[in-house]
Design a protein around this motif. Structure first.
Motif, PDB file in Angstrom:
ATOM      1  N   LEU A 120      22.847 -14.415  54.347  1.00  0.00           N
ATOM      2  CA  LEU A 120      22.871 -13.649  55.511  1.00  0.00           C
ATOM      3  C   LEU A 120      24.045 -12.767  55.425  1.00  0.00           C
ATOM      4  CD1 LEU A 120      22.612 -16.671  58.279  1.00  0.00           C
ATOM      5  CD2 LEU A 120      21.198 -14.642  57.651  1.00  0.00           C
ATOM      6  N   ALA A 121      24.899 -12.841  54.711  1.00  0.00           N
ATOM      7  CA  ALA A 121      25.762 -11.901  54.235  1.00  0.00           C
ATOM      8  C   ALA A 121      25.388 -10.565  53.702  1.00  0.00           C
ATOM      9  CB  ALA A 121      27.110 -12.378  53.571  1.00  0.00           C
ATOM     10  N   ILE A 122      24.111 -10.837  52.987  1.00  0.00           N
ATOM     11  CA  ILE A 122      23.658  -9.789  52.330  1.00  0.00           C
ATOM     12  C   ILE A 122      22.462  -9.327  52.983  1.00  0.00           C
ATOM     13  CG2 ILE A 122      22.440  -9.100  49.936  1.00  0.00           C
ATOM     14  CD1 ILE A 122      23.736 -11.587  48.745  1.00  0.00           C
ATOM     15  N   ARG A 123      21.622 -10.184  53.691  1.00  0.00           N
ATOM     16  CA  ARG A 123      20.336  -9.982  54.408  1.00  0.00           C
ATOM     17  C   ARG A 123      20.394 -10.792  55.598  1.00  0.00           C
ATOM     18  NH1 ARG A 123      15.111  -7.862  53.160  1.00  0.00           N
ATOM     19  NH2 ARG A 123      13.680  -9.081  54.122  1.00  0.00           N
TER      20      ARG A 123
ATOM     21  N   VAL B 145      24.867 -18.829  54.015  1.00  0.00           N
ATOM     22  CA  VAL B 145      25.986 -18.086  54.338  1.00  0.00           C
ATOM     23  C   VAL B 145      25.789 -16.724  53.313  1.00  0.00           C
ATOM     24  CG1 VAL B 145      28.591 -17.655  54.232  1.00  0.00           C
ATOM     25  CG2 VAL B 145      27.665 -19.889  55.149  1.00  0.00           C
TER      26      VAL B 145
END
Lengths: 293, 362
Positions: A277-280, A274
């Motif tokens: 994916l929030a960053i990249r 999580v």
């Protein structure tokens, strides 16, 4: 402290290699066909049960049994591709593939649970419970053998992909299906064999998994979510990324479980997904990675 | 095509009659069938019709398949149990008022989940929802507030009459269903609904045409979590004891997807038809077969059969077939007699529902 750290890293690398093998199959199938095989988890469990049957009822050694189970799983993979996946329409293909393989997964799960029952099994052999002593660390033989097996099979996979005519066709199909078809590559045949290879690795992965962990049919849910996490982090379709992510995630899990608590280790596994994916959104190693549709 | 059919049409008399009939059938059902085993099956059927409708309202209309909506079911169930226990609320019909509270807490969870998951493309989204689902299930097992694997007890109204014990739950489920269908009926006819369908058909193009894609997707995701959270609370109250794996149940999402696909994805009527048939069958099998494995296998086979032979679902396929056989002029009459032939319309929904409920009564 330092010893614990090194031990956790070694644990992570050894078990990560087996996940790398299972995840490589999954990401290979996605790369060529844009199909996410949710059944990969239960196929690993099926592989473990096949090894179990061979070793308990026929007395065949776990590693020798792979000579039988790998071709069996290969044929099953080709069958799934030929019988189901190749008949899917092009519209919403990825989502449909997820649902179809999910259906395959629950059918297999129901069948395995019916045949083998809900009690946990573990594969046994002389090397499962014995350890070797290296530089002050006790390494269970099965982890070492499993690591070597994974390295050999991943090496073979790389050889097939980059040194054979079939591998060239496969990579062409991966880059552009239509163009590959236009230059005379039989994309359907390539797809069937790719699906076969992607599923065949679960025979080996399942055997090592079954020897290192106690399992039943329900273990597949946890397994598939881990494998999916790994291939997303690795950038979907990238085999190298899947291998890197496997080792990284398993090392992180081993470290958390050593220094914090085993109960939270699994949670950290998904939390990493999580956060990353929030960053990249393309995953750790992804370039084209999480492809546009 | 989808956009054209979304144009607000005046409601025909036939459709209105079918809706009224369906409401009447649902209203009198527990008075006619007093067997608690039957009403319990009916409660689950209503609950899954409502939750399938909500699942379809996000997944079917946006094209983003969620396999993590069970998160909101579980959050709703735990919210209900924790509030009822912590404030020592008396067991009684007042507890039904906690359902909207549970729904709102589920929406908060949906904002958090959606904010991360909806950043990615469709197929990655599916996978992330699976991951998020397992995070929540693990939290359920490991947090002290959820009491881990031993689960939470929910107050049971022991003073209720045993013969009609199920009826309050039944009517709560019926109201939940009515609310959910009404909500999505309004959304389907709104500009917001059209924007959602535009995203499903071509997200880049929708963006180019000025649809605030991110906001629409997130809103739809959060809205759909509300009925699911309420259903979770109702489930907790009905069952009386919740565990992480019974409320964060991975089969829920599969059920919702299957019910929606069987009935017809993207239609109002489809999930209702799929929900009432499949959930009733499932509960019946649970009751008389009590073999989870055979049920899994049957479920998987039905799923495959539907996807390959009726990929659009029963409602659109049958609707088209009927329309082709009859002239367009007769369609209105047919709608009254046969529960409707217009696949994209609301008359069909209640028509099929009424038909199935009546059949169940024979």
């Amino acid at each position: 402290m330092v010893t614990d750290f090194i031990r956790a890293v070694i644990d992570g690398v050894l078990s990560g290699s087996v996940y790398a093998l299972m995840a490589a199959g999954l990401t290979l199938i996605f790369g060529v066909m844009e199909v996410i095989n949710i059944a990969q988890g239960i196929l690993v469990i099926l592989g473990a049960y096949l090894s179990y049957v061979l070793s308990v009822h026929l007395g065949i050694d776990l590693f020798a049994g792979l000579i039988i189970t790998i071709p069996v799983m290969f044929i099953l993979g080709v069958g799934i591709q030929w019988g189901l996946m190749s008949r899917l329409g092009e519209r919403e293909k990825v989502s449909m593939s997820i649902l179809v393989t999910y259906a395959v997964a629950i059918i297999l799960e129901g069948a395995l649970d019916l045949i083998f029952g809900p009690s946990y099994q573990q594969l046994s052999a002389w090397y499962v419970n014995k350890s070797m002593h290296v530089l002050g660390f006790y390494l269970p033989y099965i982890y070492v053998f499993g690591f070597l097996l994974a390295v050999v099979l991943l090496g073979a996979l790389y050889f097939i992909l980059y040194r054979t005519e079939f591998g060239r066709s496969l990579r062409a199909a991966q880059q552009n299906r239509t163009a590959a078809r236009l230059i005379g590559i039989d994309v359907n045949r390539v797809s069937a064999i790719t699906f076969g290879i992607g599923v065949a690795v679960t025979a080996a992965g399942g055997m090592v998994f079954g020897a290192t962990t106690s399992f039943n049919a329900n273990s597949s849910a946890d397994l598939i979510s881990r494998l999916l996490t790994i291939i997303i982090l690795g950038g979907m379709g990238s085999i190298g990324g899947a291998m890197g992510a496997s080792v990284l995630m398993l090392v992180i899990e081993a470290l958390v479980s050593t220094f914090w608590s085993p109960t939270w280790a699994t949670l950290v596994f998904y939390a990493v997904l999580v956060v990353v994916l929030a960053i990249r959104p393309t995953g750790l190693f992804g370039q084209k990675a999480v492809r546009a549709q | 095509m989808a956009i054209l059919s979304a144009k607000a049409k005046p409601i025909s008399k036939g459709k209105a009659a079918v809706v009224v009939a369906a409401i009447a059938v649902i209203a009198v059902f527990p008075l006619v069938f007093t067997n608690p085993a039957v009403t319990e099956i009916a409660i689950f059927a209503l609950m899954f019709m409502a939750t399938s409708e909500a699942w379809n309202g996000f997944a079917g209309w946006s094209g983003y398949f969620s396999l993590g909506h069970a998160v909101f079911f579980g959050v709703g169930a735990y919210t209900f149990a924790i509030i009822a226990n912590d404030y020592k609320l008396p067991a009684g019909s007042g507890l039904f008022l906690l359902m909207p509270v549970a729904g709102v807490v589920a929406m908060v969870a949906a904002v958090l989940v959606g904010a991360v998951a909806l950043r990615t493309k469709r197929h990655t989204f599916v996978v992330i929802t699976i991951g998020v689902f397992f995070i929540f299930q693990l939290l359920g097992y490991n947090l002290s507030i959820t009491a881990g694997a031993s689960g939470l007890q929910v107050p049971t109204p022991y003073n209720w009459n045993a013969a009609t014990f199920n009826n309050p739950f039944y009517y709560a489920a019926a109201i939940l269903l009515g609310f959910t269908v009404g909500l999505y009926w309004i959304i389907r006819r709104s500009a917001f609904g059209l924007q959602l369908l535009a995203i499903r058909d071509d997200e880049e193009r929708a963006k180019g045409l000025g649809v605030p894609v991110w906001r629409v997707k997130l809103s739809a995701f959060v809205i759909s979590s509300f009925p699911v959270g309420m259903a979770g609370a109702l489930f907790a109250f009905l069952i009386g004891q919740i565990y992480p794996n019974t409320v964060f149940n991975p089969l829920f999402d599969l059920s919702w997807a299957l019910m929606t696909l069987v009935g017809g994805i993207g239609t109002i009527a489809g999930p209702l038809l799929g929900g009432v048939v499949l959930e009733s069958v499932q509960q019946y099998l649970n009751l008389y077969l009590s073999n989870a494995d055979i049920y899994l296998i049957v479920y998987g086979v039905v799923f495959l059969a539907v996807m390959f032979w009726m990929p659009r679902g029963v409602v659109p396929t049958v609707g088209d077939a009927l329309r082709r056989r009859r002239g367009a002029g007769e369609a209105t009459i047919a709608a009254t007699n046969n529960g409707g032939t217009d696949s994209s319309s609301e008359g069909k929904a209640t028509g099929s529902l009424a038909g199935v409920v009546q059949e169940g009564g024979k």
